[in-house]
Structure formats: C-alpha cells, structure tokens
Design an enzyme around this catalytic site. Structure first.
Site, PDB file in Angstrom:
ATOM      1  N   GLU A   1      46.432  45.949  42.236  1.00  0.00           N
ATOM      2  CA  GLU A   1      46.163  46.187  40.808  1.00  0.00           C
ATOM      3  C   GLU A   1      47.180  45.535  39.891  1.00  0.00           C
ATOM      4  O   GLU A   1      46.840  45.030  38.812  1.00  0.00           O
ATOM      5  CB  GLU A   1      46.115  47.697  40.512  1.00  0.00           C
ATOM      6  CG  GLU A   1      44.897  48.420  41.061  1.00  0.00           C
ATOM      7  CD  GLU A   1      45.039  48.918  42.490  1.00  0.00           C
ATOM      8  OE1 GLU A   1      45.957  48.438  43.196  1.00  0.00           O
ATOM      9  OE2 GLU A   1      44.247  49.772  42.903  1.00  0.00           O
TER      10      GLU A   1
ATOM     11  N   GLU B   1      41.996  53.416  47.940  1.00  0.00           N
ATOM     12  CA  GLU B   1      42.126  54.775  47.382  1.00  0.00           C
ATOM     13  C   GLU B   1      41.008  55.698  47.877  1.00  0.00           C
ATOM     14  O   GLU B   1      41.210  56.887  48.066  1.00  0.00           O
ATOM     15  CB  GLU B   1      42.166  54.696  45.852  1.00  0.00           C
ATOM     16  CG  GLU B   1      43.482  54.075  45.367  1.00  0.00           C
ATOM     17  CD  GLU B   1      43.510  53.812  43.872  1.00  0.00           C
ATOM     18  OE1 GLU B   1      42.576  53.143  43.379  1.00  0.00           O
ATOM     19  OE2 GLU B   1      44.450  54.275  43.210  1.00  0.00           O
TER      20      GLU B   1
HETATM   21  C1  3H9 Z   1      41.114  48.706  41.104  1.00  0.00           C
HETATM   22  O1  3H9 Z   1      40.647  48.878  42.203  1.00  0.00           O
HETATM   23  C2  3H9 Z   1      41.523  49.820  40.186  1.00  0.00           C
HETATM   24  C3  3H9 Z   1      41.622  51.151  40.871  1.00  0.00           C
HETATM   25  O2  3H9 Z   1      42.915  51.343  41.386  1.00  0.00           O
HETATM   26  C4  3H9 Z   1      41.384  52.274  39.910  1.00  0.00           C
HETATM   27  C5  3H9 Z   1      40.051  52.332  39.238  1.00  0.00           C
HETATM   28  C6  3H9 Z   1      39.894  53.550  38.383  1.00  0.00           C
HETATM   29  N1  3H9 Z   1      35.102  43.338  41.175  1.00  0.00           N
HETATM   30  O3  3H9 Z   1      37.502  36.102  45.790  1.00  0.00           O
HETATM   31  P1  3H9 Z   1      36.148  35.737  46.289  1.00  0.00           P
HETATM   32  C7  3H9 Z   1      33.816  38.766  43.152  1.00  0.00           C
HETATM   33  S1  3H9 Z   1      41.309  47.148  40.485  1.00  0.00           S
HETATM   34  C8  3H9 Z   1      34.099  42.511  40.834  1.00  0.00           C
HETATM   35  O4  3H9 Z   1      35.623  34.413  45.968  1.00  0.00           O
HETATM   36  P2  3H9 Z   1      37.155  35.921  48.976  1.00  0.00           P
HETATM   37  C9  3H9 Z   1      34.452  37.428  42.832  1.00  0.00           C
HETATM   38  O5  3H9 Z   1      34.565  37.238  41.437  1.00  0.00           O
HETATM   39  C10 3H9 Z   1      40.628  46.089  41.716  1.00  0.00           C
HETATM   40  N2  3H9 Z   1      33.895  41.318  41.436  1.00  0.00           N
HETATM   41  O6  3H9 Z   1      36.025  35.987  47.864  1.00  0.00           O
HETATM   42  C11 3H9 Z   1      33.491  36.467  43.480  1.00  0.00           C
HETATM   43  O7  3H9 Z   1      32.373  36.319  42.626  1.00  0.00           O
HETATM   44  P3  3H9 Z   1      31.584  34.916  42.540  1.00  0.00           P
HETATM   45  C12 3H9 Z   1      41.530  45.908  42.875  1.00  0.00           C
HETATM   46  C13 3H9 Z   1      34.731  40.963  42.406  1.00  0.00           C
HETATM   47  O8  3H9 Z   1      36.486  36.212  50.261  1.00  0.00           O
HETATM   48  C14 3H9 Z   1      33.031  37.222  44.732  1.00  0.00           C
HETATM   49  O9  3H9 Z   1      33.315  38.602  44.469  1.00  0.00           O
HETATM   50  N3  3H9 Z   1      40.981  44.913  43.779  1.00  0.00           N
HETATM   51  C15 3H9 Z   1      35.794  41.776  42.798  1.00  0.00           C
HETATM   52  O10 3H9 Z   1      37.962  34.687  48.825  1.00  0.00           O
HETATM   53  C16 3H9 Z   1      33.769  36.814  45.980  1.00  0.00           C
HETATM   54  O11 3H9 Z   1      35.165  36.874  45.749  1.00  0.00           O
HETATM   55  C17 3H9 Z   1      41.225  43.603  43.624  1.00  0.00           C
HETATM   56  O12 3H9 Z   1      41.949  43.179  42.746  1.00  0.00           O
HETATM   57  C18 3H9 Z   1      35.970  43.017  42.142  1.00  0.00           C
HETATM   58  N4  3H9 Z   1      36.959  43.864  42.473  1.00  0.00           N
HETATM   59  O13 3H9 Z   1      38.164  37.111  48.639  1.00  0.00           O
HETATM   60  C19 3H9 Z   1      40.579  42.698  44.649  1.00  0.00           C
HETATM   61  N5  3H9 Z   1      36.471  41.163  43.801  1.00  0.00           N
HETATM   62  O14 3H9 Z   1      31.112  34.668  43.943  1.00  0.00           O
HETATM   63  C20 3H9 Z   1      40.087  41.441  44.005  1.00  0.00           C
HETATM   64  C21 3H9 Z   1      35.838  40.005  44.021  1.00  0.00           C
HETATM   65  O15 3H9 Z   1      30.535  35.186  41.537  1.00  0.00           O
HETATM   66  N6  3H9 Z   1      39.370  40.604  44.940  1.00  0.00           N
HETATM   67  N7  3H9 Z   1      34.787  39.872  43.188  1.00  0.00           N
HETATM   68  O16 3H9 Z   1      32.623  33.917  42.081  1.00  0.00           O
HETATM   69  C22 3H9 Z   1      39.989  39.800  45.841  1.00  0.00           C
HETATM   70  O17 3H9 Z   1      41.193  39.783  45.989  1.00  0.00           O
HETATM   71  C23 3H9 Z   1      39.123  38.888  46.643  1.00  0.00           C
HETATM   72  O18 3H9 Z   1      37.902  38.738  45.951  1.00  0.00           O
HETATM   73  C24 3H9 Z   1      38.798  39.377  48.086  1.00  0.00           C
HETATM   74  C25 3H9 Z   1      37.739  38.424  48.721  1.00  0.00           C
HETATM   75  C26 3H9 Z   1      40.104  39.322  48.921  1.00  0.00           C
HETATM   76  C27 3H9 Z   1      38.256  40.751  48.101  1.00  0.00           C
END
Ligand code: 3H9
Length: 697
Positions: free
Chosen positions: A129, A109
């Site tokens: 999301e 976004e």
């Molecule tokens: C949003 O964006 C809403 C908006 O539209 C509007 C807002 C107003 N936040 O998965 P990993 C942490 S909603 C905080 O193991 P990978 C995760 O817990 C969001 N922490 O790595 C982990 O911590 P730890 C939309 C986050 O390489 C560490 O980062 N976005 C977040 O296998 C590493 O993550 C999503 O839903 C976060 N957003 O995969 C994306 N993301 O090491 C969600 C990750 O302490 N994330 N962490 O266990 C993912 O899909 C995967 O983490 C990603 C990396 C593909 C990015």
C-alpha cells in the site's frame, strides 16, 4: 449490469467443507461484488450451518492482489473491507484461507482475518500500500504485529516488498505450505482443519508484543528516506497502536488510511501505477513480435556494456563488437563487473553470473553479427559514424534482423535511410546505467514496421524495463523536454539564485538531486559538447543559458569525476565551489544583470512550468502518444518524484489557466523562451485536463 450485481464469489459444499471461491480476473481485486460475495457466503454458511469449516481460495493466476485500486477516489460502496473482515473474524465457523500467486494488500488482510492460512508453493505475500500512497487499511497494521511481531509489520508495510512463502511461514504469517492446484489444496486444508492438523485461531485475540525500539528506529528511517511522504509516517502510527485493544487500533488505522486516501500523493502514485501499464497500449500492439534470442551490441563503453549486461541478465546471448581488442577487453571487463555487482547485491548467484558470461562473445568485426536477431548500436553520438555502421549492418545482418540505434537524440529516419531495409530500423534509447534504469524509449521511424515496434516492447518486457513509444525529433520525449527546462536552472542562477539554492528548492519538491548536482554527477562536459554542437543552429533571439557552465568546463572542472564542478568533492565531503560564485558574478556583470532574489517557491514554479510547457508541446507534436507517456518517461528515467505522478499529472494539479498565466508573466522578461503551447491555451479555454486527454478526450 451494475458492478455490485456481478457474481464473482461461489460456494461449493463438499461434505463438512464449504469451498468459497473468488473469481474476479485478472488479479481477483476486492471489487464491491467480491466484498459482497464473501460477506454473503460467510453469513449464509453460518446461518444454514451447512459446513463445519469454510475454506476461502481463488481461481486464476493469483489469490486476491488487493483492494480494487480503481475504486479509490470514488464514492464508497458497502461493505467496506475492514467491516467485512471484522465480521469474518467473528464467524463461528472457522475460515481457512488458501493462498497462491501474489496475496497483496487487502488480499493478505483477508487472510490475516481468517482463522488459518495455507500457502501454495510459489506464493508471495506483501503489503504494498505504501507504494501507492496508502497504508494497510483493513487490519494489516493490527493483525501482522499480532501474528508476527512489530518488526515484521514495519519491514513489510514500509518497504512494500514481496515476501516468499518460506519466509512468510518462518514469520508466522502462514500456518502451512502445500503444493498443488488451489481447489485441491483447499479441500485438503479443509479436511486438515477438521482433523485438527491445522489449528484455527482468531488473530484479534492475540496480544502484540511491544517494541518501542523498533518503532523509534523506523521513525528515524522514514524521516531520513521518505521526508516528503505522508503514508509511511501514518503507517508507523497505526502499527504503534497495535499494542492496545484491536478495536482502538483499527480505528486509528482507518483514520490514517482515509487521510492518506485524500492526499494528492495517493493520486500521483496511483497515476504512476496505472501509467506504467497504460504505456504498453500502442497502435502496434496487435502485431506479432519477432523472436529475439541472439543480440549484437556495438560499442563497449558504459552504455553498450550496460545494455549487454541487461540482455545477458534476461537470458539472451550477446555478441559485443568493438573496433579494437583493448576496447573489447575493457567492455567485457565492465560487463563482468556489472554482473559481479548483481551478485554482491544478492540479485544473482555466482552460478547465474557464470552462465550469463558463458553467453557472451566478443568480436572486433561487424561480420560477427551476421546471425543475430537484433543489433543495438551504442557508439559515439555522431551521425557520420552511425551511418557508416548501419551501411555495414545492412550488408552483413540476416534478413529480418532488427537494427536498432541507442542514439539519445539523432534522427532515426536519416539512419534508416542508410539501409535497404528502413522498416527494420528502430531507436532503442536506454538510460545509464542501462542494466539498472527502468526506462526504454522506443523510437519509431517513419518506415519502422509494426512488428518491429511490437518487438521493441516485447524486448522491454523481457529486460524488465518500461517501454515508452516515442516519435522522432531532437531528443525524443525525455531529452527534448530536458533540453528545454534545464535552461531555466541556468537562467535562475544568472538572474540571482545560487546553484545550491536551486538544487535545495527542487530537492525539497521531491527530486532526488537538484539539476546542478545531476550535472556534476553526469559530467558537465556532456552538456558542454551539446552546446557546442548546437551553437551554429541557436536562434539569435535565444538568451544563452550556458555561459556559467562553459566557463566551469573551460577550467577543466567537469563535476565529480574531476573533483570539482558546481560543487567541490573532497573525500566524501561536498560543498559549493567558491570559484563558481565568482564566475557567476562576472557573467552577471558581463550580461548587465542586476541580481535579484527568488523564493524557493518561485524557483520550483519556473522550473516546473518550463518542463510542463515543453512536455505539452511534445504531446501536441505527437512525439508522445499521450500525456501519461511523458509522465512515465520522467518517473522511470529522470528521477521525477513518483508521488507527484509525473510532470503532466502535476500540471493538472495546477490547472491550464494558471499555467498560461504564469507563462505570460514570465514572457514579459523573455518572450522567446516563455511561449504558451497552443494545446495548453486550448485547455485553459475549454477546462480540459491532461488526464482528459489520457482518457481519449
Ligand atoms: C489495498 O489493498 C488497500 C487495503 O489495504 C485496504 C482497503 C480498504 N486493482 O500488473 P499487471 C490490474 S491497496 C485494480 O499487469 P502482473 C492492472 O492494472 C492495493 N486493478 O499484472 C492490469 O490491468 P490491465 C494493494 C488491478 O502479473 C491487470 O490488473 N495491492 C489491481 O504483472 C494486470 O496487472 C496492490 O497494490 C488492483 N489492485 O502483476 C497490488 N492490481 O491488464 C497491485 C492489478 O488493464 N498490483 N490490476 O493493464 C500488482 O502489484 C500487480 O498487478 C500484480 C500482478 C503483482 C498483482
């Protein structure tokens, strides 16, 4: 230091270009300090006119992966992302975004509100999301339709899928695709924008092309596929509003986002997201895993072949061992068929399948496993057979090889004691079909070495599965709990409900299939065998739950594979088996039960309370490390509705006091089955939740 004081955004002026870099490891989530940093940078560059173009990029492994999920459910901290992005879109100095890694959710976004987008090879973009109970809440539902059309917005935001850079370029969501390091590409992109090679424009000034047919089709799809979920419907509502003025559309999107933020579904799905990561936090996490390249699988049945397929798909070489040539051939044929399925589903190319098959060797002698790094035994569930195999493995396998059993309930310590190296023995419990199901229970014996446990977790990761640590007991985490609560479904039927009513009530709760349909699918003979095996050890006080199922099996009706079980399966049609209704009547009469009626709510309450009770005991006994480990087992291996977060997250929404009250009420009917777990009684007294226990409380 307060969160908002952290410096995670820096500006570097290079000639007429302002490079704004986001650096918030691990995934550059849009935490409050990042939002403030971007806001300040854009405002300062505009005020000082210090550059002619702003290029926003990120350091580390990825561009912004979204909003900071840990902030959801806490008091809001300004600036809100939508406000920041509206301001950025109005910036007089154009903003170009350079994206690498995974630009997801709020990250995408940010890019959409910029004035041009340049991707770096390997980039994937997405709006995930909906997978955490939300919808794009910072303009995604308004700006994707303007740049790429309503069908693309619906596809991306309702599936949550990640789109590869080339596809994104074709969709119009990227303006260029480059190769190189983010800072280098950012500098080049800035120059290209100054030279007019990259056109900059404001997304909010583009009109969305209406597409009522696509919206209608999406509404129907959501009603069919996600009847229980709130956020997909709200997402369509917001996208539909993108044909009007953007200010109105953004208001509708914001309202829908805030409503979803408040739902238990959002809390359940985010619990599942963090839970799947939390389970990797094990006492053995500092141990160094052993190298695993060559794997031996013993047993070419459905399970063994599935395990072998999964290993081959992860680039491991596999030696499959069966006792006889014909069984070996059948096993290899199943593996080939599984891989072929991968090709059909577009997961593998024909070349990849051939390379994988070239890594497969068959043998009819355990001696063929002398050089493998890991053996997974997946033969018939009989202790004597397993003991014999492990004695032989101890003799033939090289020093340091890991010896694993795929048993779903047998005692790993007893199996390990059969060898001279119990420290190398572990349980690796896969779920069928093993090349598809995500769960791997990693069962740790009394003597299992820490590096063998760490190797199990490394293997799970390599196989793209979720490893959950379990202690030794009959059934480990999942099957032990299942063994308990599945009796509730039988008691409900004996006492007056129909199998179909039980299934319907639990499907409405969110299970993909009710327990009787699952039984028919898995084969009713499996439960029948288990009941026979346990008959001798069954307590005299226990109310027998298998009477109806035994009689169904005695008729040779094992479920789908025989065309008949609780239901009759007739060329795609499925209806309740009228003969089963007669059996139920007879069994009630035999047991002297006067049938009564149950509401759907009562059915769900009893079933879930039984599941939670045994899950609590599994935590109390230390079989699961934490409540969240039980949740992840059920979400990834037992079809538990993800939006409910798992049995113990769901238990917290009911509260320990109410659960104790329910168990004590049901105990008036059957005091042997309904017993209050000590841990739950204490929680009711102290007000503690399972989530408090997850957090170390
Ligand atoms: C949003 O964006 C809403 C908006 O539209 C509007 C807002 C107003 N936040 O998965 P990993 C942490 S909603 C905080 O193991 P990978 C995760 O817990 C969001 N922490 O790595 C982990 O911590 P730890 C939309 C986050 O390489 C560490 O980062 N976005 C977040 O296998 C590493 O993550 C999503 O839903 C976060 N957003 O995969 C994306 N993301 O090491 C969600 C990750 O302490 N994330 N962490 O266990 C993912 O899909 C995967 O983490 C990603 C990396 C593909 C990015």
């Amino acid at each position: 230091m307060q969160d908002q004081d952290i410096i995670s955004v820096t500006t570097e002026i290079v000639g007429d270009i302002a490079l704004v870099c986001v650096d918030n490891p691990p995934v550059n989530a849009l935490s409050v300090h990042v939002r403030r940093g971007i806001q300040d940078a854009v405002a300062e560059i505009n005020a000082a006119q210090s550059a002619k173009v702003i290029v926003l990029y990120a350091a580390g492994r990825t561009f912004i992966a979204g909003a900071d999920i840990t902030e959801f459910g806490k008091p809001p901290m300004p600036p809100a992302l939508p406000d920041l992005l509206n301001e950025m879109e109005q910036s007089k100095i154009p903003v170009v975004c350079v994206l690498h890694g995974t630009a997801l959710g709020g990250g995408l976004e940010v890019a959409l509100a910029s004035h041009a987008r340049v991707g770096i090879k390997g980039l994937r973009i997405g709006l995930p999301e909906v997978l955490i109970g939300l919808l794009p809440g910072a303009g995604g539902t308004q700006r994707v339709p303007r740049l790429a059309g309503i069908p693309v917005a619906l596809d991306m935001s309702l599936s949550g899928r990640q789109v590869a850079a080339k596809e994104a370029l074709g969709m119009g969501l990227l303006d260029a695709l480059e190769d190189g390091e983010p800072r280098d590409v950012a500098l080049r992109a800035g120059q290209d924008a100054l030279d007019g090679k990259i056109k900059t424009r404001r997304t909010d000034l583009i009109d969305t092309t209406p597409d009522d047919a696509a919206l209608e089709e999406a509404r129907k799809m959501v009603a069919r596929k996600f009847p229980n979920l709130v956020s997909p419907q709200r997402c369509i509502e917001a996208i539909a509003a993108s044909t009007g003025p953007i200010s109105e559309g953004l208001k509708i999107e914001r309202k829908a986002f805030m409503d979803c933020l408040d739902t238990p579904q959002r809390a359940g799905l985010i619990h599942a997201f963090f839970g799947e990561r939390a389970v990797a936090n094990i006492p053995e996490k500092k141990a160094t895993p052993r190298d695993i390249n060559a794997v031996g699988v013993i047993g070419g049945g459905t399970m063994g072949s599935g395990i072998a397929t999964s290993a081959l798909m992860s680039g491991l070489s596999v030696t499959l061992v069966e006792v006889k040539e014909d069984a070996l051939e059948r096993g290899i044929a199943t593996i080939t068929k599984n891989l072929e399925g991968g090709v059909k589903r577009g997961k593998l190319s024909a070349d990849q399948r051939d390379q994988m098959l070239a890594q497969l060797t068959g043998a009819t002698d355990l001696a063929a496993l002398s050089d493998v790094d890991l053996v997974i035994e997946a033969v018939f569930e009989q202790m004597e057979i397993k003991k014999e195999i492990f004695t032989k493995l101890d003799a033939v396998c090289k020093k340091g090889a890991i010896l694993a059993s795929n048993t779903s309930y047998l005692d790993i310590n007893e199996i390990a004691a059969q060898t001279s190296r119990p420290e190398d023995v572990i349980g690796l419990h896969f779920f069928s079909p093993a090349h598809i199901m995500k769960l791997l229970e990693i069962v740790v014996g009394e003597k299992t070495a820490p590096e063998v446990v760490a190797s199990g977790f490394a293997l799970a990761k390599r196989l793209k599965k979720i490893g959950v640590r379990a202690g030794v007991c009959d059934g480990f985490i999942g099957n032990r709990i299942l063994g308990h609560y599945s009796k509730t479904a039988s008691y409900l039927v004996l006492d007056g409900a129909t199998p179909q009513q039980v299934d319907d009530a639990l499907e409405a709760f969110g299970f993909a299939m009710g327990p009787h349909k699952v039984g028919d699918l898995a084969g009713l003979d499996i439960g029948w065998m288990t009941r026979k095996r346990k008959a001798a050890t069954r307590s005299a006080e226990e109310r027998y739950a298998g009477a109806v199922a035994d009689r169904i099996c005695e008729n040779g009706w094992y479920g789908r594979k025989t065309g008949r079980g609780y239901y009759v399966y007739d060329e795609g049609d499925m209806h309740p088996n009228a003969e089963v209704a007669k059996i139920i009547d007879e069994e009630r009469a035999e047991a002297g039960v006067t049938p009564r009626s149950f509401t759907d709510e009562e059915i769900v309450d009893r079933y879930m309370t039984a599941m939670i009770s045994e899950a609590a005991r599994v935590v109390e006994d230390g079989i699961a490390l934490r409540p969240v480990d039980v949740d992840v087992v059920f979400l990834s291996g037992y079809g538990f509705p993800r939006f409910r977060g798992g049995p113990l997250h769901y238990a917290d929404t009911i509260g320990a006091k109410e659960l104790v009250r329910r168990i004590e009420t049901y105990a008036k009917e059957d005091a042997h089955y309904w017993q209050v777990p000590e841990i739950l009684r204490k929680m009711a007294e102290t007000g503690k939740s399972f989530d408090d226990i997850n957090k170390g409380g």
